[in-house]
Motif scaffolding. Structure first.
Motif, PDB file in Angstrom:
ATOM      1  N   GLU A   7       0.981   3.386   2.252  1.00  0.00           N
ATOM      2  CA  GLU A   7       1.181   3.798   3.636  1.00  0.00           C
ATOM      3  C   GLU A   7       2.653   3.663   4.008  1.00  0.00           C
ATOM      4  O   GLU A   7       3.326   2.727   3.580  1.00  0.00           O
ATOM      5  N   LYS A  31     -11.264   0.001   4.660  1.00  0.00           N
ATOM      6  CA  LYS A  31     -10.200   0.482   3.793  1.00  0.00           C
ATOM      7  C   LYS A  31     -10.645   0.382   2.340  1.00  0.00           C
ATOM      8  O   LYS A  31     -11.098  -0.674   1.892  1.00  0.00           O
ATOM      9  N   VAL A  66      -4.578   3.755  -0.577  1.00  0.00           N
ATOM     10  CA  VAL A  66      -5.547   3.444   0.470  1.00  0.00           C
ATOM     11  C   VAL A  66      -6.191   4.711   1.012  1.00  0.00           C
ATOM     12  O   VAL A  66      -5.518   5.717   1.257  1.00  0.00           O
ATOM     13  N   THR A 116       0.829  -1.202   0.000  1.00  0.00           N
ATOM     14  CA  THR A 116       0.000   0.000   0.000  1.00  0.00           C
ATOM     15  C   THR A 116       0.869   1.259   0.000  1.00  0.00           C
ATOM     16  O   THR A 116       2.091   1.196   0.179  1.00  0.00           O
ATOM     17  N   TYR A 123     -12.453  -3.344  -1.325  1.00  0.00           N
ATOM     18  CA  TYR A 123     -12.683  -2.949   0.067  1.00  0.00           C
ATOM     19  C   TYR A 123     -12.299  -4.074   1.020  1.00  0.00           C
ATOM     20  O   TYR A 123     -12.577  -5.246   0.769  1.00  0.00           O
ATOM     21  N   GLN A 154      -9.237   5.399   4.152  1.00  0.00           N
ATOM     22  CA  GLN A 154      -9.963   4.630   5.153  1.00  0.00           C
ATOM     23  C   GLN A 154     -10.738   5.533   6.113  1.00  0.00           C
ATOM     24  O   GLN A 154     -10.402   6.700   6.308  1.00  0.00           O
TER      25      GLN A 154
END
Length: 393
Positions: A48, A254, A310, A46, A168, A312
């Motif tokens: 992140e 997410k 992502v 991801t 998702y 969320q």
């Protein structure tokens, strides 16, 4: 004579915080497997900033043992040759040595050398444009079968004019209360002679928190909308009588924006994700992944290396927020047994065995006691007594 083998997937179809990745390097017809060993790669990275995980396992023949691949060499390399190495956390699980975040405009490739020295690589992949999960909410509904419950919905939006290919995942956490909530408990002081003592409880066993990961494949696109969005997409339905929503419930959803290739793979997988054994079922179509053996002779790999952006959100709600009316305790807990005097043999045996515990006492001379099964008293049999860091009452 050609031997046809039957296989199971080591990690199964649906795993962890989301869905386990099962795909392949070429159009893959599971009914025609004729090799004895398939390496399975789960590699979803991801956008992140964190330490990312990659899982490597092997298929196994029916009646044999699961095999998670240990001793592999794993790294990701960008177009400039900068490598991010992964170390083995436990058998089959590899984690990046440092936190990193894939950058927009860069391309990345996965390299794996397994414990037998066979090397695999992926196609180069880039990070898709981000999408925004714009709204997350809960709504009381009656499903197609007329069952009363709550549905979780999301709205999503692409950040540019391009179609967003969305998947998702969710993690749900809920509070679970014990049926009986005594503040005292029996402690065995002596077995010979049998002696019990009623003492204050040292541990919290009345209120607990249970967390579950999603186990379904949820995909959609913004392709058919005017404003490149998705609206009121259903995430999960929970029956009104489910213990998840008895007190307080939270869900983290997410929204993953991936490539068209990833979307098509997951959409295909979704069609047969309920099969117990993927490789012994007739497939609705081929699964196309992007990992292959570096040697032309090696084609025994199933895997998809993907980068995803992502977005969320998390929500909380109480039972009364959705349903208003009261609901009796969901689990069936038998009436307390007793009353028993403190020196009763039956009472001592139940406490000493750990199957029952103190519920209440009946005044009198002498005082007598009621007990109940431990599962009606100790909620830590089901979850953790300490609320998660994110929890809000």
């Amino acid at each position: 004579m050609k031997t046809i083998y039957k296989y199971k997937v080591v990690r199964g179809l649906l795993l962890g915080i989301g869905v386990g990745i099962i795909s392949c390097t070429e159009p893959f017809e599971a009914s025609n497997l004729d090799f004895e060993d398939i390496i399975i790669v789960e590699a979803s990275i991801t956008d992140e900033l964190k330490q990312h995980d990659i899982r490597i396992s092997r298929s196994y023949q029916i009646d044999s043992t699961n095999v998670n691949v240990s001793g592999a060499s794993v790294y990701i390399e960008n177009q400039n040759g900068v490598k991010t190495n992964f170390f083995e956390v436990k058998e089959g699980l590899y984690r990046s040595s440092t936190p990193f975040k894939p950058l927009k405009g860069n391309s990345y490739r996965l390299f794996i050398t397994d414990e037998m020295g066979i090397s695999y690589t992926s196609e180069q992949v880039g990070l898709p444009e981000p999408s925004i999960l714009t709204n997350l909410w809960a709504e009381r509904v009656f499903n197609d079968e007329g069952i009363d419950g709550v549905e979780i919905y999301v709205d999503g939006l692409s950040t540019n004019s391009q179609t967003a290919f969305l998947r998702y995942q969710f993690i749900e956490t809920y509070r679970f209360d014990s049926f009986y909530k005594p503040l005292n408990e029996f402690r065995v002081i002596s077995k010979e002679p049998p002696v019990l003592e009623l003492v204050p409880k040292l541990d919290e066993e009345r209120f607990c928190y249970i967390t579950n990961n999603s186990n379904t494949i949820l995909t959609t696109t913004t392709n058919n909308s005017i404003d490149n969005s998705t609206r009121k997409f259903p995430i999960t339905f929970i029956e009104r009588t489910n213990r998840k929503v008895r007190y307080r419930y939270s869900i983290l959803v997410k929204q993953l924006n991936s490539s068209r290739q990833s979307f098509e793979f997951y959409s295909t997988l979704k069609n047969f994700s309920t099969n117990v054994n993927l490789f012994t079922q007739v497939q609705p179509g081929p699964l196309v992944g992007n990992i292959k053996g570096i040697s032309n002779e090696v084609n025994n790999v199933i895997g998809l290396f993907e980068l995803v952006s992502v977005s969320q959100q998390r929500i909380f709600f109480n039972y009364e927020d959705i349903f208003q009316d009261a609901l009796p305790f969901i689990d069936s807990c038998e009436s307390p047994q007793g009353p028993f005097p403190i020196d009763d043999t039956f009472l001592f045996e139940r406490i000493a065995s750990g199957t029952h515990q103190f519920v209440s006492e009946q005044p009198g001379l002498p005082i007598s006691y009621f007990i109940a099964p431990i599962n009606c008293i100790d909620c830590t049999l089901y979850g953790a007594a300490i609320p998660p860091d994110f929890w809000k009452d």
